[in-house]
Scaffold this active site. Sequence first.
Site, PDB file in Angstrom:
ATOM      1  CE  LYS A  24      -3.103   2.626   3.049  1.00 13.04           C
ATOM      2  NZ  LYS A  24      -3.732   2.666   4.393  1.00 13.04           N
TER       3      LYS A  24
ATOM      4  CG  ASP B  56      -5.637   8.356   4.405  1.00 13.79           C
ATOM      5  OD1 ASP B  56      -6.547   8.873   3.715  1.00 13.79           O
ATOM      6  OD2 ASP B  56      -5.849   7.462   5.246  1.00 13.79           O
TER       7      ASP B  56
ATOM      8  CE  LYS C 240      -6.448   9.439   7.799  1.00 17.24           C
ATOM      9  NZ  LYS C 240      -6.992   8.327   8.602  1.00 17.24           N
TER      10      LYS C 240
ATOM     11  CG  ASP D  68      -1.948   5.457   4.897  1.00 19.63           C
ATOM     12  OD1 ASP D  68      -1.771   4.474   5.625  1.00 19.63           O
ATOM     13  OD2 ASP D  68      -3.060   5.760   4.434  1.00 19.63           O
TER      14      ASP D  68
ATOM     15  CD  GLU E 259      -6.820   5.304   2.527  1.00 23.63           C
ATOM     16  OE1 GLU E 259      -5.668   5.044   2.919  1.00 23.63           O
ATOM     17  OE2 GLU E 259      -7.758   5.587   3.303  1.00 23.63           O
TER      18      GLU E 259
ATOM     19  NE  ARG F  92     -10.712  -1.095   4.472  1.00 17.76           N
ATOM     20  CZ  ARG F  92     -11.276  -1.135   5.671  1.00 17.76           C
ATOM     21  NH1 ARG F  92     -12.475  -1.661   5.827  1.00 17.76           N
ATOM     22  NH2 ARG F  92     -10.642  -0.646   6.726  1.00 17.76           N
TER      23      ARG F  92
END
Length: 645
Positions: free
Chosen positions: A382, A387, A394, A405, A466, A468
């Site tokens: 990933k 993010d 957030k 991330d 996001e 996944r």
Amino acid sequence: MANVGLQFLASAGDADPQSRPLLLLGQLPHLHRVPWSHVRGKLQPRVTEELWQAALSTLNPNPTDSCPLYLNCATVATLPSRVSRHNSPSAAHFVTRLVRTCLPPGTHRCILLVCERSDVFALACALARAFPLFTRRSGATRRTEKKTVTVEFFLVGQDNGPVEVSTLQVGVPGALPSLSPSTARPSSGLWRCPLCKWVSLGHSLPSSCPSPDLPQACGGVHSASQWRCPLCKWVSLGYSFPSPHPPPDLPQACGLSCLPWWRGGMSCPAGVGRWHGAERALGAHAAVDRMCLVNATEGVRLAARIVDTPCNEMNTDTFLEEIKKVGKDLGITPAIIRDEELKTRGFGGIYGVGKAALHPPALAVLSHTPEGATQTIAWVGKGIVYDTGGLSIKGKTTMPGMKRDCGGAAAILGAFRAAVKQGFKDNLHAVFCLAENAVGPSATRPDDIHLLYSGKTVEINNTDAEGRLVLADGVVYACKDLGADIILDIATLTGAQGIATGKYHAAVLTNSAEWEAACVKAGRKCGDLVHPLVYCPELHFSEFTSAVADMKNSVADRDNSPSSCAGLFIASHIGFDWPGVWVHLDIAAPVHAGERATGFGVALLLALFGRASEDPLLNLVSPLGCEADTQAEDMERDSKRRRLV
């Protein structure tokens, strides 16, 4: 720390600690076994033998302890002598802390690590975490002087008798010792070199073989007359072996394997007995070990640097440049799918997450396909370079730090580079799912439905779930397009991972009980600790039920094992009945310690797949046992799935 270079040497040499500060580090029982004759040259004239012994007697680790030997120029520090069953026996996490707090300042410094050979890999990787590469402090840019830290391992062992001590012996250029005659016969058989692959004994060196001025690059000094064997020390090409020489029943004790000698028609020198104790073999691997430690620690520091770099510098374009740089170093051209091509080819997960960002999303693949490979392994990372959470944005306290991330993609980049350099024997693909989860007019909205590469539709009920989505596209690509037998995805996937398994242990979710145990065992051996999550799709996957699509992307009940559910979402796109091995690693918490990245995952991947490498040190830390390896060789590796336990 950013301008610090690490050097792994067999002997750091002697120096006054006032001119070269020194840190001696190890478990207290191991430190007591270091003879004064070995540390004398590194401590005198500032420290006497009496002071050295007095310092050791005052140490009382709970769990660690340290004692200055001379001002702030020389320090001895101890690791825990005992750890719990869920920790690494090497106590690697304490190494990073002790180096940061106890290593004296200076331009040229030395660290002497005292340990067993089985802990060398874990301690070296932990050491690398103490020296991050990224910084934008203004003072650092004005300092042009390169700092170096020389690392020496002093090995202890306790097989077949009393504990003895040995140091790593690396071949160095210079005069070669004379060889005593033996009964060995000349042969045209082949000798395996870990760098140039093959040298014909007694005849000629291949044209691709390195020149004699690169002795430390492999186990032997390449010379027209003599060759260095890291096990028996010296062998003259095609003429004689030194006496005594190890018997043919110890081929695995040497990183180059003595087995080809005996199959090549050579005889063992008369009167050779078995070696007693493992200590003599410890130094035998040194030249090969040194390259493994260099590549592994460079991989750890590379991953940490990428994770530490903020998104205004490490965007998807920059990350692709990092991938291309590694590919160029390895002679591999990456395959890249970007922007609208992702949408056209059906990668709705990656495209949907990254389409609102200034720098477009991408799927990039580095592929290593050696001759003779019998299985295909895919690492899927990933790579969310930032993010924000998307429209499910957030808060001001949870968004800082989201530059991390991309930790999964950074880990597989560092591990892929090291694995290929160390002679990975199977097909290995590194799949990078790169995107920035940004906010903008074209951003994905809650209630949108995306068609993923698996052909399944996903209703978006949380744009902050996001990772996944991009990984689902990545694992399906590894399955359908790359034909992988083993798929491992690694990601900073859920904040709940830190609650489930803590700050130090990654979470593992897999369809194989054997691989679950292997991941835990590999983590204890390499220092990147792992603990299992519940794998129960028949109970948990209903959390993603959607009335209008095949599934939603976020759970209905956040109190029902959310980290397990997040991993199951990824697995559902290749199918829970897929016959291959699928492993999911959630590294959200251990990817950083405080405000610094750890490079977590690099050591774990190298250890987990160590038996797919030609490197003896990676073989040592691999969870695949020698018995299983021997059985696999006897069956000529006709099984597609590697048995790790």
